[in-house]
Scaffold this motif. Sequence first.
Motif, mmCIF file in Angstrom:
data_model
loop_
_atom_site.group_PDB
_atom_site.id
_atom_site.type_symbol
_atom_site.label_atom_id
_atom_site.label_comp_id
_atom_site.label_asym_id
_atom_site.label_seq_id
_atom_site.Cartn_x
_atom_site.Cartn_y
_atom_site.Cartn_z
ATOM 1 N N LEU A 80 0.831 -1.203 0.000
ATOM 2 C CA LEU A 80 0.000 0.000 0.000
ATOM 3 C C LEU A 80 0.863 1.248 0.000
ATOM 4 C CD1 LEU A 80 -2.846 1.264 0.267
ATOM 5 C CD2 LEU A 80 -2.568 1.101 2.740
ATOM 6 N N HIS A 81 1.976 1.183 0.722
ATOM 7 C CA HIS A 81 2.887 2.327 0.753
ATOM 8 C C HIS A 81 3.533 2.550 -0.615
ATOM 9 C CE1 HIS A 81 5.803 5.199 2.292
ATOM 10 N NE2 HIS A 81 6.794 4.435 1.805
ATOM 11 N N LEU A 82 3.838 1.476 -1.327
ATOM 12 C CA LEU A 82 4.444 1.622 -2.652
ATOM 13 C C LEU A 82 3.465 2.206 -3.656
ATOM 14 C CD1 LEU A 82 6.541 -1.669 -3.021
ATOM 15 C CD2 LEU A 82 7.362 0.639 -2.475
ATOM 16 N N THR A 83 2.206 1.856 -3.563
ATOM 17 C CA THR A 83 1.225 2.373 -4.521
ATOM 18 C C THR A 83 1.003 3.878 -4.377
ATOM 19 O OG1 THR A 83 -0.547 1.779 -2.966
ATOM 20 C CG2 THR A 83 0.015 0.181 -4.684
ATOM 21 N N SER A 84 1.339 4.408 -3.217
ATOM 22 C CA SER A 84 1.168 5.848 -3.026
ATOM 23 C C SER A 84 2.311 6.651 -3.640
ATOM 24 C CB SER A 84 1.063 6.167 -1.530
ATOM 25 O OG SER A 84 2.260 5.790 -0.844
ATOM 26 N N ARG A 85 3.377 5.971 -4.085
ATOM 27 C CA ARG A 85 4.504 6.666 -4.701
ATOM 28 C C ARG A 85 4.247 6.865 -6.199
ATOM 29 N NH1 ARG A 85 10.015 3.860 -2.280
ATOM 30 N NH2 ARG A 85 9.620 4.312 -0.065
ATOM 31 N N SER A 86 5.195 7.541 -6.795
ATOM 32 C CA SER A 86 5.104 7.766 -8.240
ATOM 33 C C SER A 86 5.484 6.491 -8.999
ATOM 34 C CB SER A 86 6.032 8.912 -8.657
ATOM 35 O OG SER A 86 7.371 8.581 -8.334
ATOM 36 N N HIS A 87 5.262 6.529 -10.305
ATOM 37 C CA HIS A 87 5.506 5.334 -11.108
ATOM 38 C C HIS A 87 6.980 4.957 -11.128
ATOM 39 C CE1 HIS A 87 4.814 2.370 -14.240
ATOM 40 N NE2 HIS A 87 5.834 2.897 -14.925
ATOM 41 N N ASP A 88 7.881 5.928 -11.197
ATOM 42 C CA ASP A 88 9.312 5.632 -11.233
ATOM 43 C C ASP A 88 9.810 5.092 -9.893
ATOM 44 O OD1 ASP A 88 9.352 6.492 -13.847
ATOM 45 O OD2 ASP A 88 9.851 8.572 -13.284
ATOM 46 N N GLN A 89 9.304 5.635 -8.797
ATOM 47 C CA GLN A 89 9.750 5.172 -7.468
ATOM 48 C C GLN A 89 9.248 3.767 -7.134
ATOM 49 O OE1 GLN A 89 8.339 8.201 -4.820
ATOM 50 N NE2 GLN A 89 10.036 9.606 -5.274
ATOM 51 N N GLN A 90 8.173 3.340 -7.792
ATOM 52 C CA GLN A 90 7.649 2.007 -7.500
ATOM 53 C C GLN A 90 8.525 0.894 -8.047
ATOM 54 O OE1 GLN A 90 3.631 1.764 -8.930
ATOM 55 N NE2 GLN A 90 2.868 3.373 -7.545
ATOM 56 N N HIS A 91 9.439 1.202 -8.994
ATOM 57 C CA HIS A 91 10.266 0.173 -9.617
ATOM 58 C C HIS A 91 11.675 0.127 -9.032
ATOM 59 C CE1 HIS A 91 7.015 0.632 -12.537
ATOM 60 N NE2 HIS A 91 7.332 -0.588 -12.977
ATOM 61 N N GLN A 92 11.881 0.709 -7.864
ATOM 62 C CA GLN A 92 13.195 0.638 -7.236
ATOM 63 C C GLN A 92 13.425 -0.756 -6.656
ATOM 64 O OE1 GLN A 92 13.503 3.785 -4.385
ATOM 65 N NE2 GLN A 92 13.419 5.425 -5.945
ATOM 66 N N ILE A 93 14.650 -1.254 -6.899
ATOM 67 C CA ILE A 93 14.973 -2.623 -6.472
ATOM 68 C C ILE A 93 15.023 -2.754 -4.960
ATOM 69 C CG2 ILE A 93 17.475 -2.260 -6.514
ATOM 70 C CD1 ILE A 93 15.566 -5.381 -7.737
ATOM 71 N N GLU A 94 15.358 -1.667 -4.242
ATOM 72 C CA GLU A 94 15.419 -1.737 -2.782
ATOM 73 C C GLU A 94 14.046 -2.029 -2.176
ATOM 74 O OE1 GLU A 94 16.570 0.679 -4.593
ATOM 75 O OE2 GLU A 94 18.760 0.703 -4.309
ATOM 76 N N ASP A 95 12.997 -1.472 -2.780
ATOM 77 C CA ASP A 95 11.651 -1.719 -2.262
ATOM 78 C C ASP A 95 11.256 -3.188 -2.403
ATOM 79 O OD1 ASP A 95 11.452 0.963 -1.669
ATOM 80 O OD2 ASP A 95 10.518 1.468 -3.593
ATOM 81 N N LEU A 96 11.702 -3.798 -3.514
ATOM 82 C CA LEU A 96 11.417 -5.225 -3.689
ATOM 83 C C LEU A 96 12.147 -6.073 -2.658
ATOM 84 C CD1 LEU A 96 11.507 -5.501 -7.600
ATOM 85 C CD2 LEU A 96 9.517 -5.286 -6.096
#
Length: 310
Positions: free
Chosen positions: A112-128
Amino acid sequence: MKEGSILVKGDFSFLLGSGVDLDGINKYTVKKTVTGQMEKPLIEDRLVNEGNLEEEFKRLEIAEEDRVIGSISWKLYWHYMRAGMRCILAVAVIILLLVVQGSLILPDWWLLHLTSRSHDQQHQIEDLYIYGGLVGGAVLLSIIRAAVFLNALINSSKHLHNSMLSAILKAPVLFFDTNPVGRILNRFSRDVGIVDELLPDAFLDAVQIVLFCVGAVVVPSFLNPWIILPATPLMIILILIGRYFLKTSRELRRLEGVNRSPVLSHFSDTLMGLVTIRAYKREDAFLKALYRLVFITCCEAISAAAIICM
């Protein structure tokens, strides 16, 4: 007087002069009085002994097997947990269950926190990596929760079995006179088997489902508090349906457990008196009685299984 008839009549001086044996009459009277006084306590003692025998016979009557009626109190669940661990450990296990449930919600919260970010920030490898770590931690904690919880319940069943065995070994002979062997075997076979095999898994599943339902309502409520309005009546309806179902299922399970005792008692009594049964050629009568008891037990078991399948 002698044997109910008057021999001489007069005062004491006249009786002395008439030659009547006053000493013999006196001894006979004293003897009869003493005999009457002795017979009265004997009769009273006999009545008292007969009353005591009636009380003893009443105590030797086989008591009917009773069963608990109504819902199971939370105090009984707490005593069941306390039987396998100390009070502090029981509280620690409860806290562990809540922590693990929170760890299962964390991956959803991170998405849910990732969906609130922008499209580019959602594809960061650290979040995965963070999401994978949260999922792995939730799986590991779930395994630890199941292992700790099942180990605690197995220890509880072991201590309960030892306590029951110790009580049976220390029981007086009157207990075995008023309780059939089948009833005692039923407690040590079926009831202990349920506590060892079925209860730990069912208890763990029930706790997980309750915590999952609470989490499924609480987490969305932070995003949209209006979810509480339709969720509240649904929860009340489900609770009422569950209580209605448990009322029937619980009583059927109790009836099934009670009806197993006569089968075991009849079987053990038949084995003990097998020589007498064969001598009087009563094999068919005892076999029909066993079939009748087994039929009643099977009816209760099928009814309980049908309720559960519904």
